[in-house]
Scaffold this active site. Sequence first.
Site, PDB file in Angstrom:
ATOM      1  N   CYS A   7     -11.212   9.315  30.265  1.00  0.00           N
ATOM      2  CA  CYS A   7     -10.103   9.806  29.439  1.00  0.00           C
ATOM      3  C   CYS A   7      -8.793   9.599  30.197  1.00  0.00           C
ATOM      4  O   CYS A   7      -8.612  10.128  31.298  1.00  0.00           O
ATOM      5  CB  CYS A   7     -10.305  11.283  29.104  1.00  0.00           C
ATOM      6  SG  CYS A   7      -8.860  12.035  28.328  1.00  0.00           S
ATOM      7  N   CYS A  10      -7.027  12.912  31.107  1.00  0.00           N
ATOM      8  CA  CYS A  10      -7.704  13.611  32.211  1.00  0.00           C
ATOM      9  C   CYS A  10      -7.361  12.936  33.533  1.00  0.00           C
ATOM     10  O   CYS A  10      -7.149  13.618  34.548  1.00  0.00           O
ATOM     11  CB  CYS A  10      -9.211  13.628  32.010  1.00  0.00           C
ATOM     12  SG  CYS A  10      -9.785  14.838  30.782  1.00  0.00           S
ATOM     13  N   ASP A  33       6.375  10.383  27.803  1.00  0.00           N
ATOM     14  CA  ASP A  33       5.610   9.328  27.129  1.00  0.00           C
ATOM     15  C   ASP A  33       6.034   7.967  27.696  1.00  0.00           C
ATOM     16  O   ASP A  33       7.224   7.704  27.900  1.00  0.00           O
ATOM     17  CB  ASP A  33       5.857   9.375  25.615  1.00  0.00           C
ATOM     18  CG  ASP A  33       4.820   8.582  24.851  1.00  0.00           C
ATOM     19  OD1 ASP A  33       4.011   9.198  24.130  1.00  0.00           O
ATOM     20  OD2 ASP A  33       4.804   7.332  24.978  1.00  0.00           O
ATOM     21  N   HIS A  49     -10.196  19.300  28.682  1.00  0.00           N
ATOM     22  CA  HIS A  49     -10.386  18.157  27.780  1.00  0.00           C
ATOM     23  C   HIS A  49     -10.875  18.634  26.419  1.00  0.00           C
ATOM     24  O   HIS A  49     -11.970  19.185  26.295  1.00  0.00           O
ATOM     25  CB  HIS A  49     -11.390  17.154  28.364  1.00  0.00           C
ATOM     26  CG  HIS A  49     -11.605  15.975  27.460  1.00  0.00           C
ATOM     27  ND1 HIS A  49     -10.837  14.840  27.530  1.00  0.00           N
ATOM     28  CD2 HIS A  49     -12.476  15.784  26.436  1.00  0.00           C
ATOM     29  CE1 HIS A  49     -11.220  13.991  26.597  1.00  0.00           C
ATOM     30  NE2 HIS A  49     -12.216  14.537  25.920  1.00  0.00           N
ATOM     31  N   THR A  98      -4.352   7.742  19.390  1.00  0.00           N
ATOM     32  CA  THR A  98      -4.910   6.675  20.223  1.00  0.00           C
ATOM     33  C   THR A  98      -5.540   7.214  21.497  1.00  0.00           C
ATOM     34  O   THR A  98      -6.366   6.535  22.112  1.00  0.00           O
ATOM     35  CB  THR A  98      -3.830   5.650  20.603  1.00  0.00           C
ATOM     36  OG1 THR A  98      -2.774   6.318  21.296  1.00  0.00           O
ATOM     37  CG2 THR A  98      -3.275   4.945  19.372  1.00  0.00           C
ATOM     38  N   HIS A 101      -7.514  13.133  23.756  1.00  0.00           N
ATOM     39  CA  HIS A 101      -7.363  14.367  24.552  1.00  0.00           C
ATOM     40  C   HIS A 101      -6.115  14.994  23.939  1.00  0.00           C
ATOM     41  O   HIS A 101      -5.043  14.357  23.963  1.00  0.00           O
ATOM     42  CB  HIS A 101      -7.171  14.009  26.028  1.00  0.00           C
ATOM     43  CG  HIS A 101      -6.966  15.185  26.946  1.00  0.00           C
ATOM     44  ND1 HIS A 101      -7.644  15.314  28.136  1.00  0.00           N
ATOM     45  CD2 HIS A 101      -6.138  16.251  26.868  1.00  0.00           C
ATOM     46  CE1 HIS A 101      -7.249  16.429  28.746  1.00  0.00           C
ATOM     47  NE2 HIS A 101      -6.316  17.016  28.003  1.00  0.00           N
ATOM     48  N   HIS A 103      -2.774  16.313  22.635  1.00  0.00           N
ATOM     49  CA  HIS A 103      -1.438  16.266  23.231  1.00  0.00           C
ATOM     50  C   HIS A 103      -0.426  16.544  22.142  1.00  0.00           C
ATOM     51  O   HIS A 103      -0.521  16.013  21.041  1.00  0.00           O
ATOM     52  CB  HIS A 103      -1.169  14.904  23.891  1.00  0.00           C
ATOM     53  CG  HIS A 103      -1.511  13.733  23.040  1.00  0.00           C
ATOM     54  ND1 HIS A 103      -2.809  13.291  22.852  1.00  0.00           N
ATOM     55  CD2 HIS A 103      -0.728  12.914  22.295  1.00  0.00           C
ATOM     56  CE1 HIS A 103      -2.807  12.256  22.044  1.00  0.00           C
ATOM     57  NE2 HIS A 103      -1.555  12.000  21.677  1.00  0.00           N
TER      58      HIS A 103
HETATM   59  P1  AMP Z   1      -1.181   9.315  20.079  1.00  0.00           P
HETATM   60  O1  AMP Z   1      -0.930   7.971  19.468  1.00  0.00           O
HETATM   61  O2  AMP Z   1      -0.705  10.489  19.265  1.00  0.00           O
HETATM   62  O3  AMP Z   1      -2.620   9.465  20.526  1.00  0.00           O
HETATM   63  O4  AMP Z   1      -0.261   9.369  21.373  1.00  0.00           O
HETATM   64  C1  AMP Z   1      -0.615   8.769  22.582  1.00  0.00           C
HETATM   65  C2  AMP Z   1       0.664   8.589  23.343  1.00  0.00           C
HETATM   66  O5  AMP Z   1       0.341   8.375  24.699  1.00  0.00           O
HETATM   67  C3  AMP Z   1       1.505   7.401  22.878  1.00  0.00           C
HETATM   68  O6  AMP Z   1       2.780   7.861  22.439  1.00  0.00           O
HETATM   69  C4  AMP Z   1       1.593   6.527  24.127  1.00  0.00           C
HETATM   70  O7  AMP Z   1       2.846   5.896  24.274  1.00  0.00           O
HETATM   71  C5  AMP Z   1       1.311   7.517  25.230  1.00  0.00           C
HETATM   72  N1  AMP Z   1       0.767   6.946  26.455  1.00  0.00           N
HETATM   73  C6  AMP Z   1      -0.210   6.012  26.555  1.00  0.00           C
HETATM   74  N2  AMP Z   1      -0.474   5.763  27.859  1.00  0.00           N
HETATM   75  C7  AMP Z   1       0.371   6.545  28.585  1.00  0.00           C
HETATM   76  C8  AMP Z   1       0.609   6.715  29.980  1.00  0.00           C
HETATM   77  N3  AMP Z   1      -0.102   6.049  30.906  1.00  0.00           N
HETATM   78  N4  AMP Z   1       1.562   7.600  30.369  1.00  0.00           N
HETATM   79  C9  AMP Z   1       2.275   8.283  29.437  1.00  0.00           C
HETATM   80  N5  AMP Z   1       2.091   8.166  28.111  1.00  0.00           N
HETATM   81  C10 AMP Z   1       1.163   7.309  27.682  1.00  0.00           C
HETATM   82 ZN    ZN Z   2      -9.280  14.241  28.696  1.00  0.00          ZN
END
Ligand code: AMP
Ligand code: ZN
Length: 117
Positions: A7, A10, A33, A49, A98, A101, A103
């Site tokens: 994850c 995580c 983000d 998680h 996407t 976990h 958020h």
């Molecule tokens: P969601 O599409 O609601 O699942 O949001 C996932 C978010 O995680 C997206 O806005 C991505 O830009 C963000 N994201 C993906 N990888 C990372 C990372 N390594 N550090 C910070 N944010 C990330």
């Molecule tokens: Zn997680």
Amino acid sequence: MASTSDCLFCRIINGEILASIVYKDDRVVAFNDINPQAPTHVLIVPRRHIASLNELSTEDDGIVGEVVRRAAAIAKERGIAAGGYRTVFNTNAGAGQTVFHIHLHLLGGRRLTWPPG
Ligand code: AMP
Ligand code: ZN
């Protein structure tokens, strides 16, 4: 499930993957983000998680409250609380989730239109 090695969030929480951390305590972590959609785009996550809102149980009520209150606190710190901000949990593919976990997206610092896309 305490954490999963596959994850992404995580791994950010346990320090395996670097992120721009803006807040952390024993239960909650917040970081910027990587692909910001607004001048403020912070993700607030529980250390525990939980894959999506569909997996929440009554024992998670406290942590969800902490995540939401942390978003409001960060909005205040950023000076966007009075003007307005948006908080979003995307759930499952149809809503664009996407990372599985939970958020809370905190978005602000620009005019936000409604309805969202
Ligand atoms: P969601 O599409 O609601 O699942 O949001 C996932 C978010 O995680 C997206 O806005 C991505 O830009 C963000 N994201 C993906 N990888 C990372 C990372 N390594 N550090 C910070 N944010 C990330
Ligand atoms: Zn997680």
